[in-house]
Design a protein around this motif. Structure first.
Motif, PDB file in Angstrom:
ATOM      1  N   ASN A 182     -17.861  29.202  12.073  1.00  0.00           N
ATOM      2  CA  ASN A 182     -17.397  30.292  11.208  1.00  0.00           C
ATOM      3  C   ASN A 182     -15.966  30.703  11.537  1.00  0.00           C
ATOM      4  O   ASN A 182     -15.185  31.067  10.652  1.00  0.00           O
ATOM      5  CB  ASN A 182     -18.324  31.499  11.332  1.00  0.00           C
ATOM      6  N   ILE A 183     -15.625  30.648  12.822  1.00  0.00           N
ATOM      7  CA  ILE A 183     -14.239  30.940  13.206  1.00  0.00           C
ATOM      8  C   ILE A 183     -13.300  29.892  12.622  1.00  0.00           C
ATOM      9  O   ILE A 183     -12.188  30.197  12.173  1.00  0.00           O
ATOM     10  CB  ILE A 183     -14.099  30.998  14.735  1.00  0.00           C
ATOM     11  N   ALA A 184     -13.749  28.631  12.609  1.00  0.00           N
ATOM     12  CA  ALA A 184     -12.937  27.567  12.013  1.00  0.00           C
ATOM     13  C   ALA A 184     -12.675  27.832  10.537  1.00  0.00           C
ATOM     14  O   ALA A 184     -11.654  27.411   9.987  1.00  0.00           O
ATOM     15  CB  ALA A 184     -13.628  26.220  12.198  1.00  0.00           C
ATOM     16  N   LEU A 185     -13.625  28.541   9.883  1.00  0.00           N
ATOM     17  CA  LEU A 185     -13.429  28.887   8.480  1.00  0.00           C
ATOM     18  C   LEU A 185     -12.177  29.725   8.284  1.00  0.00           C
ATOM     19  O   LEU A 185     -11.489  29.608   7.263  1.00  0.00           O
ATOM     20  CB  LEU A 185     -14.658  29.643   7.964  1.00  0.00           C
ATOM     21  N   SER A 186     -11.855  30.551   9.255  1.00  0.00           N
ATOM     22  CA  SER A 186     -10.652  31.382   9.142  1.00  0.00           C
ATOM     23  C   SER A 186      -9.392  30.524   9.107  1.00  0.00           C
ATOM     24  O   SER A 186      -8.411  30.885   8.444  1.00  0.00           O
ATOM     25  CB  SER A 186     -10.586  32.387  10.293  1.00  0.00           C
ATOM     26  N   ILE A 187      -9.414  29.394   9.816  1.00  0.00           N
ATOM     27  CA  ILE A 187      -8.268  28.468   9.788  1.00  0.00           C
ATOM     28  C   ILE A 187      -8.134  27.839   8.409  1.00  0.00           C
ATOM     29  O   ILE A 187      -7.040  27.743   7.841  1.00  0.00           O
ATOM     30  CB  ILE A 187      -8.435  27.376  10.859  1.00  0.00           C
ATOM     31  N   SER A 188      -9.275  27.403   7.846  1.00  0.00           N
ATOM     32  CA  SER A 188      -9.263  26.787   6.515  1.00  0.00           C
ATOM     33  C   SER A 188      -8.797  27.787   5.458  1.00  0.00           C
ATOM     34  O   SER A 188      -7.979  27.453   4.588  1.00  0.00           O
ATOM     35  CB  SER A 188     -10.655  26.261   6.162  1.00  0.00           C
ATOM     36  N   LEU A 189      -9.327  29.018   5.523  1.00  0.00           N
ATOM     37  CA  LEU A 189      -8.924  30.025   4.549  1.00  0.00           C
ATOM     38  C   LEU A 189      -7.443  30.369   4.684  1.00  0.00           C
ATOM     39  O   LEU A 189      -6.766  30.629   3.690  1.00  0.00           O
ATOM     40  CB  LEU A 189      -9.761  31.296   4.735  1.00  0.00           C
ATOM     41  N   PHE A 190      -6.953  30.359   5.905  1.00  0.00           N
ATOM     42  CA  PHE A 190      -5.537  30.628   6.132  1.00  0.00           C
ATOM     43  C   PHE A 190      -4.677  29.569   5.439  1.00  0.00           C
ATOM     44  O   PHE A 190      -3.697  29.891   4.762  1.00  0.00           O
ATOM     45  CB  PHE A 190      -5.244  30.648   7.631  1.00  0.00           C
ATOM     46  N   ALA A 191      -5.064  28.304   5.608  1.00  0.00           N
ATOM     47  CA  ALA A 191      -4.306  27.216   4.990  1.00  0.00           C
ATOM     48  C   ALA A 191      -4.358  27.311   3.464  1.00  0.00           C
ATOM     49  O   ALA A 191      -3.348  27.105   2.774  1.00  0.00           O
ATOM     50  CB  ALA A 191      -4.859  25.872   5.457  1.00  0.00           C
ATOM     51  N   VAL A 192      -5.530  27.620   2.905  1.00  0.00           N
ATOM     52  CA  VAL A 192      -5.672  27.752   1.459  1.00  0.00           C
ATOM     53  C   VAL A 192      -4.820  28.923   0.952  1.00  0.00           C
ATOM     54  O   VAL A 192      -4.162  28.824  -0.091  1.00  0.00           O
ATOM     55  CB  VAL A 192      -7.153  27.958   1.071  1.00  0.00           C
ATOM     56  N   GLY A 193      -4.825  30.027   1.683  1.00  0.00           N
ATOM     57  CA  GLY A 193      -4.028  31.183   1.284  1.00  0.00           C
ATOM     58  C   GLY A 193      -2.545  30.875   1.227  1.00  0.00           C
ATOM     59  O   GLY A 193      -1.849  31.286   0.280  1.00  0.00           O
ATOM     60  N   ILE A 194      -2.055  30.135   2.210  1.00  0.00           N
ATOM     61  CA  ILE A 194      -0.642  29.740   2.209  1.00  0.00           C
ATOM     62  C   ILE A 194      -0.338  28.850   1.008  1.00  0.00           C
ATOM     63  O   ILE A 194       0.658  29.031   0.306  1.00  0.00           O
ATOM     64  CB  ILE A 194      -0.285  29.015   3.518  1.00  0.00           C
TER      65      ILE A 194
END
Length: 406
Positions: free
Chosen positions: A51-63
């Motif tokens: 779930n923490i890794a999800l924050s990395i993916s969402l960060f990349a998508v947001g950028i």
């Protein structure tokens, strides 16, 4: 009077370069520096590392999503206001992450931070606006070199921050660096840029214009494929060094420092080449080195046991190729639509993000030998890039009038 003006211009250029380097750092810092804090984040928010890794993916998508809007908007209203707004939003998001006690709020503020960080795509547009000729090419080489160095150093920095300040440390340092960019932007950027035209932004038309140009798309694909080779190694490296070779996190971080030194050497070589050969030949040399890297990686994986040496040796060759090919291809692409530098930078950055993300994900999911898979990928990507470059040159030769024509 001339000496005074020259001194002022030199000071402004140095300030602009410092601003750009800080933007490059902040472009990669929020992703890699957080990796050593996964266990602490999992414990704090009472959730799983996945779930923490999800924050990395969402960060990349947001950028990726925010930069699609920021580039074209900057061509109309100018770079400065968007950069200041992006910094303010990113600092607000990072502050929210530090203060979050619930994981859902942490995810929300992580996306807010990412949306603000989309403004870093303007670094390429600013290079196009503020610099000319060889100085522009040298600066792009410096930015590519700095990106590799910062990515290599970030895990070690993350380990230090986690040890001394906890998981909040990386966000606090980001806020401090973003505040520095905010101040530098106020002092060293003009309110607009040479290509600002005013009026309402026509985002779809702007992207249709640049993506319909084969040469523009081709050069950005070359840059994207070269970046994908580098990015795939960064994504795969924990699996190879920590899971297969059983290196401790600190030893793994030190190993990546060697990779960062290779970027410095590659940048020096690329700078030397800019004075001696054309950008077209630089692209060919860089891609040929990546091809050689892939062949070496494949040979070593088939004939020698897995070790840090058998992985890093071909990657050093790949690094040299990347630092030579990417700046040259980027300069060619950005020069085609100088009046729409923001749109051009966003289009290219999104293409690079998509290629790097998808290719690295496919490699990481490979059930086969990861080292061999990297080798095959480098061979395929560099060969495709060489074919694209050859096609661009062939089209240019056909368009160019014959010497016998009157």
């Amino acid at each position: 009077m001339n000496e005074t003006e020259s001194a002022v211009n030199l000071k402004k250029r140095r300030g602009a370069i410092a601003l750009l380097m800080t933007m490059v750092l902040l472009g990669v810092f929020p992703l890699d520096v957080l990796l050593p804090s996964f266990p602490a984040l999992s414990e704090h928010f009472r959730t799983t590392p996945a779930n923490i890794a999800l924050s990395i993916s969402l960060f990349a998508v947001g950028i990726a999503l925010s930069q699609l809007l920021i580039g074209p908007l900057s061509d109309v209203i100018g770079r400065k206001r968007l950069l200041l707004a992006g910094m303010a939003v990113s600092m607000m998001g990072a502050t929210g992450c530090v203060l979050s006690t619930d994981y859902s709020f942490f995810l929300f503020f992580r996306v807010v931070q990412a949306v603000g960080c989309g403004c870093f795509v303007l670094s390429q547009a600013l290079v196009q606006d503020l610099f000319r000729g060889e100085e522009r090419d040298r600066l792009r080489i410096l930015m590519v070199t700095a990106t590799g160095v910062f990515i290599s150093v970030s895990p070690l920095a993350g380990t230090f921050l986690q040890t001394t300040m906890g998981w909040q440390g990386s966000f606090m340092l980001f806020i401090a660096l973003a505040a520095l960019v905010f101040v530098k932007t106020c002092f060293f950027l003009e309110r607009s840029h040479p290509g600002a035209t005013g009026g309402r932004p026509k985002i779809i038309q702007s992207y249709r214009r640049v993506f319909s140009d084969f040469e523009f798309l081709g050069y950005w694909l070359i840059s994207a494929f070269a970046f994908a080779c580098h990015f795939s190694f960064i994504v795969i490296s924990p699996l190879i060094f920590m899971e297969q070779l059983h290196l401790a996190p600190y030893d793994f971080s030190l190993t990546l420092l060697v990779y960062g030194v290779a970027y410095l050497v590659g940048g020096i070589v690329a700078t030397w080449l800019t004075h001696r050969i054309s950008t077209s030949h630089q692209i060919i040399i860089g891609l040929s080195l990546i091809l050689l890297s892939g062949l070496s990686m494949l040979y070593l994986s088939l004939h020698f046991p897995l070790s840090a040496v058998t992985v890093l040796t071909p990657m050093l060759i790949c690094t040299a190729g990347t630092t030579i090919a990417r700046p040259a291809a980027t300069s060619r692409a950005m020069s085609l639509f100088a009046d729409s530098a923001g749109t051009s930078a966003s289009a290219g950055s999104t293409l690079i993000f998509i290629c790097g993300g998808l290719i690295s994900a496919l490699i990481s999911l490979s059930p086969a030998n990861l080292q061999a898979t990297l080798g095959y990928s480098f061979i395929l990507l560099s060969s495709l890039a060489l074919l694209i470059n050859g096609r661009i040159n062939a089209r240019a030769s056909n368009i160019r009038p014959s010497p016998n024509c009157e």
